[in-house]
Design a protein around this motif. Sequence first.
Motif, PDB file in Angstrom:
ATOM      1  N   ASN A  42       0.854  -1.175   0.000  1.00  0.00           N
ATOM      2  CA  ASN A  42       0.000   0.000   0.000  1.00  0.00           C
ATOM      3  C   ASN A  42       0.895   1.232   0.000  1.00  0.00           C
ATOM      4  O   ASN A  42       1.522   1.552   0.998  1.00  0.00           O
ATOM      5  N   ARG A  43       0.948   1.918  -1.148  1.00  0.00           N
ATOM      6  CA  ARG A  43       1.822   3.069  -1.305  1.00  0.00           C
ATOM      7  C   ARG A  43       1.482   4.180  -0.307  1.00  0.00           C
ATOM      8  O   ARG A  43       2.360   4.830   0.241  1.00  0.00           O
ATOM      9  N   LYS A  44       0.205   4.363  -0.046  1.00  0.00           N
ATOM     10  CA  LYS A  44      -0.222   5.419   0.875  1.00  0.00           C
ATOM     11  C   LYS A  44       0.280   5.138   2.302  1.00  0.00           C
ATOM     12  O   LYS A  44       0.767   6.025   2.987  1.00  0.00           O
ATOM     13  N   ARG A  45       0.166   3.881   2.741  1.00  0.00           N
ATOM     14  CA  ARG A  45       0.612   3.517   4.086  1.00  0.00           C
ATOM     15  C   ARG A  45       2.126   3.653   4.204  1.00  0.00           C
ATOM     16  O   ARG A  45       2.644   4.119   5.223  1.00  0.00           O
ATOM     17  N   LEU A  46       2.870   3.276   3.161  1.00  0.00           N
ATOM     18  CA  LEU A  46       4.328   3.404   3.203  1.00  0.00           C
ATOM     19  C   LEU A  46       4.747   4.864   3.311  1.00  0.00           C
ATOM     20  O   LEU A  46       5.675   5.196   4.041  1.00  0.00           O
ATOM     21  N   GLY A  47       4.057   5.741   2.616  1.00  0.00           N
ATOM     22  CA  GLY A  47       4.353   7.172   2.703  1.00  0.00           C
ATOM     23  C   GLY A  47       4.099   7.704   4.097  1.00  0.00           C
ATOM     24  O   GLY A  47       4.868   8.511   4.619  1.00  0.00           O
ATOM     25  N   ARG A  48       3.022   7.250   4.723  1.00  0.00           N
ATOM     26  CA  ARG A  48       2.721   7.683   6.087  1.00  0.00           C
ATOM     27  C   ARG A  48       3.794   7.201   7.049  1.00  0.00           C
ATOM     28  O   ARG A  48       4.185   7.907   7.971  1.00  0.00           O
ATOM     29  N   ALA A  49       4.325   5.973   6.838  1.00  0.00           N
ATOM     30  CA  ALA A  49       5.352   5.420   7.713  1.00  0.00           C
ATOM     31  C   ALA A  49       6.641   6.233   7.604  1.00  0.00           C
ATOM     32  O   ALA A  49       7.323   6.473   8.604  1.00  0.00           O
ATOM     33  N   GLU A  50       6.976   6.667   6.395  1.00  0.00           N
ATOM     34  CA  GLU A  50       8.194   7.455   6.207  1.00  0.00           C
ATOM     35  C   GLU A  50       8.103   8.808   6.903  1.00  0.00           C
ATOM     36  O   GLU A  50       9.098   9.326   7.395  1.00  0.00           O
ATOM     37  N   ARG A  51       6.919   9.378   6.938  1.00  0.00           N
ATOM     38  CA  ARG A  51       6.737  10.671   7.592  1.00  0.00           C
ATOM     39  C   ARG A  51       6.583  10.536   9.105  1.00  0.00           C
ATOM     40  O   ARG A  51       6.456  11.523   9.801  1.00  0.00           O
ATOM     41  N   GLY A  52       6.505   9.306   9.609  1.00  0.00           N
ATOM     42  CA  GLY A  52       6.391   9.084  11.041  1.00  0.00           C
ATOM     43  C   GLY A  52       4.979   9.167  11.563  1.00  0.00           C
ATOM     44  O   GLY A  52       4.772   9.303  12.760  1.00  0.00           O
ATOM     45  N   LEU A  53       3.998   9.068  10.681  1.00  0.00           N
ATOM     46  CA  LEU A  53       2.607   9.157  11.106  1.00  0.00           C
ATOM     47  C   LEU A  53       2.027   7.790  11.462  1.00  0.00           C
ATOM     48  O   LEU A  53       1.055   7.705  12.195  1.00  0.00           O
ATOM     49  N   GLU A  54       2.594   6.750  10.913  1.00  0.00           N
ATOM     50  CA  GLU A  54       2.092   5.390  11.160  1.00  0.00           C
ATOM     51  C   GLU A  54       2.776   4.842  12.411  1.00  0.00           C
ATOM     52  O   GLU A  54       3.996   4.965  12.565  1.00  0.00           O
ATOM     53  N   THR A  55       2.019   4.227  13.306  1.00  0.00           N
ATOM     54  CA  THR A  55       2.598   3.699  14.538  1.00  0.00           C
ATOM     55  C   THR A  55       2.697   2.186  14.449  1.00  0.00           C
ATOM     56  O   THR A  55       1.798   1.464  14.831  1.00  0.00           O
ATOM     57  N   GLU A  56       3.785   1.732  13.855  1.00  0.00           N
ATOM     58  CA  GLU A  56       4.035   0.265  13.791  1.00  0.00           C
ATOM     59  C   GLU A  56       5.477  -0.042  13.829  1.00  0.00           C
ATOM     60  O   GLU A  56       6.362   0.581  13.524  1.00  0.00           O
TER      61      GLU A  56
END
Length: 56
Positions: A42-56
């Motif tokens: 999921n490209r959108k989720r990967l982008g969020r992870a790079e910005r530090g918005l995803e908590t995993e």
Amino acid sequence: MKYVPLKKQSKRLQKEYARKNRGSWNGVIPVTRVVEDKTIYNRKRLGRAERGLETE
């Protein structure tokens, strides 16, 4: 007042009766929620992870 069965009442009165007896969702959206599969790309989720918005 004489009781008239609901099926014999006019559509307008049937709708009014149904509206009165319909419950409230209290802000809950009655849409089935699906948990996102974490193994699928999921490209959108990967982008969020790079910005530090995803908590995993």
